[in-house]
Motif scaffolding. Sequence first.
Motif, PDB file in Angstrom:
ATOM      1  N   UNK A 188      21.700  14.666  82.153  1.00 17.53           N
ATOM      2  CA  UNK A 188      22.999  14.643  82.000  1.00 17.53           C
ATOM      3  C   UNK A 188      23.829  13.526  81.552  1.00 17.53           C
ATOM      4  N   UNK A 189      23.279  12.626  82.327  1.00 18.47           N
ATOM      5  CA  UNK A 189      24.136  11.147  82.097  1.00 18.47           C
ATOM      6  C   UNK A 189      23.691  11.023  80.429  1.00 18.47           C
ATOM      7  N   UNK A 235      32.415  24.811  81.462  1.00 19.28           N
ATOM      8  CA  UNK A 235      31.476  24.728  82.541  1.00 19.28           C
ATOM      9  C   UNK A 235      30.327  23.994  82.283  1.00 19.28           C
ATOM     10  N   UNK A 236      29.923  23.689  80.984  1.00 20.00           N
ATOM     11  CA  UNK A 236      28.986  22.415  80.719  1.00 20.00           C
ATOM     12  C   UNK A 236      29.505  21.446  81.092  1.00 20.00           C
ATOM     13  N   UNK A 237      31.095  21.360  80.791  1.00 17.93           N
ATOM     14  CA  UNK A 237      31.841  19.852  81.108  1.00 17.93           C
ATOM     15  C   UNK A 237      31.791  19.626  82.534  1.00 17.93           C
ATOM     16  N   UNK A 291      28.109  18.585  83.669  1.00 18.50           N
ATOM     17  CA  UNK A 291      28.056  16.929  83.394  1.00 18.50           C
ATOM     18  C   UNK A 291      28.905  15.963  84.200  1.00 18.50           C
ATOM     19  N   UNK A 292      30.125  16.416  84.394  1.00 14.32           N
ATOM     20  CA  UNK A 292      30.938  15.704  85.395  1.00 14.32           C
ATOM     21  C   UNK A 292      30.485  15.647  86.830  1.00 14.32           C
TER      22      UNK A 292
END
Lengths: 134, 600
Positions: A119-120, B521-523, B526-527
């Motif tokens: 993810x990072x 949702x993807x954001x 990742x966040x």
Amino acid sequence: MANNIGSIENLRVLMVEDSNEARALLRNMLSEIGIHQTFEASNGKEALLFMDNAFDFVDMIICDWNMPELSGVEFLRQIRSVDPSIPFLMVTGRNDMESVVEAKTSGVTGYIRKPYSAAELEVKLRVILKKMAA
Amino acid sequence: MRKINKLQRRRLLKRLIPVSLVLALLMELFSLLFFARGYDEDATLSVALHFPVFLILGAAVYILHRLYFQSYLSTETLMDQTIRVFQFGYLYFDRNGKLIEVSEKGGELLASVLAEQRGQAWNTLNEFCSYLEPYMLDVAEEGGKPRELEIESLPARLNGRILHVDDQYLQVVIEYLDEEVVLFVVDATEAQRQKNSLYQTQKLEALGQLAGGVAHDFNNILSIIDGYNRMIEKRLDADDEALTYTQRIRQSTKRGASLTKQLLAFGHHKTSKIDTIELAAFLDEQGRLLEALLDASVRLIINKQKHVYVDCDRDALGQAIMNVVINARDAIPEDGNVIINMETVPSHRLPHFIPKNDRDARDFVCLSVIDNGSGMDAETKSRIFDPFFTTKKVGKGTGLGLSMVYGVMRDMGGYVDVQSTMGVGTIIKFFLPCSLQAEQGKSISLGTSGDEESIKFNNYTVLLAEDEPDLLEVTAGMLEEMGMSVLRAQNGNDALLVQEEHDGTIDFLVTDVVMPELNGVKLAELMREIRPETKIIMVSGYPTDQTSSRVDIPADQILLGKPVMAEDLARIFTRLLGVDTDRLDGASRGGITQWQAMQR
């Protein structure tokens, strides 16, 4: 470098990393993110040789900072003398400010600290793409 | 009149006869020149008669001169002044190595040290002799030289040498005079302390470098383990037994990663995340975490002052306090108290190990962690900041806790002080420089109208991602109205870029679900990875019926239907921040219920 990458999946990445395990892991992470067009080099010299012949096939370089033979800084310097704009993501195991400052001044597009998750990595890649598009 | 010492008396007596003779002769000459004519044949007799008188007169004049003029008029000789200014004492030896004289200061220096050491009253001179004796004997035995040469070889043994007695350092400097050997004793305690502290700093620096290098390799290895482990996890079914194993691997790599983090925090590796925090609120927050660490038998008491701000890496300071509190807890044998005390310290009351420049330049707040545990001895105290130094059992402590504290304090421009008494307890004091931008602290306050819409979230930061430009502006305006600082992003990728370039914390992410390039949702996914502290609120045009939206929204995600209302947002924010709205204004509980209904 292709001017119009569009979505992250179309990205073609050169990975420069001396550790086989780390490189394989990076490849796996990239494929998890959806990036399947990857090239690999195990040190800076190899990477330079590759870039000499295949500059047009690479959209981004992900490079470990500490490598034998040709260090990340030196590799970056040589790459920049040919292409000042190709996105260059530096991977560092030290998460101190000094190495980050050093990297920034030598002209990396972005940096990521080990250990990092897929993810990072994805965030970094997206940020770089966004920066390049802007 | 000043009392003369032995040495002065010796000199006085030595010179008395020649000087008196000369003076007497002069007086005789004088009298002959002026009065001789009056005496004719009796001149010789008169000389014989007068001379003893003149001699006595000359001696008296000389003694008076020495005593009154030289000693009295200048009670402080150049030597005395030097001694006073440079804080040293002296000791005179004759050529035979016999002590003739000890200055007041020399005696004092040794007296204080040796008296303390032996806990008894003593004679300065004798004590010092016996103190020096081993050195003198050494010389005699080694060289086998005659006794009178001992004092001559003394310099080689003692000159410049620093004697460490108890807590004091004495430097010995030896000078040769014509007939005596003078031995200066300088109190070098302060200089030596500075040297030791420099040495300590250098040692820690070197260890920091080493730690950084180790951490680098260790991080590489960890990232490989963690990466492959995650891949295994992905390939396993949700009910696979092996998942418990991979979870354990994951936990262990996490522990490993936090270890390297501490190592790097100890080394000279500055963290990049600096926030201005209100210390009282921060301590409240930490208090809850800390209480969970303490047994029922240990009470945690926090005394705090409001409106004191410091600039720091929040996590690092929290970890530093936690490390100290854990040590305090472990030092308490049965039951006791851990007190965290907070007070601002005016510059004149700051301890002197803080350089004067710093004391003058900044206000400091002192955060003390006090326990009534077992305390430490001097040896332990001197080593507590060394990495890998621990008094805990194998496996109980890494020996990195306080090294990390040291690193964090240095990075913040702060200082740490340790006071400890065996059997009484320990006080660890953090001196933190106060922030210059104090007014930037976060606060929640109630507006004039008293309803939820008027709650102000001063200086909270929200990242707003919305691809519809007008809606972005409207919502941003609404949030700004609530006192928040708003980071605007036009889509998911843009949001990632904006957060990357923002140095401080982001308290909330308010994101549209459906956006081009990277959806909400993807954001959010990742966040959650990169900024786990950010609380996420999704906004969607399809709020109730999930199937009609084009993306899968996780079941525990807070989802708000469009159009977005300020009071809804305010209610969610207060709830997410754990603020009791009743205590703010007695707002209706109904609002919260509604919100819970929305949280699916």
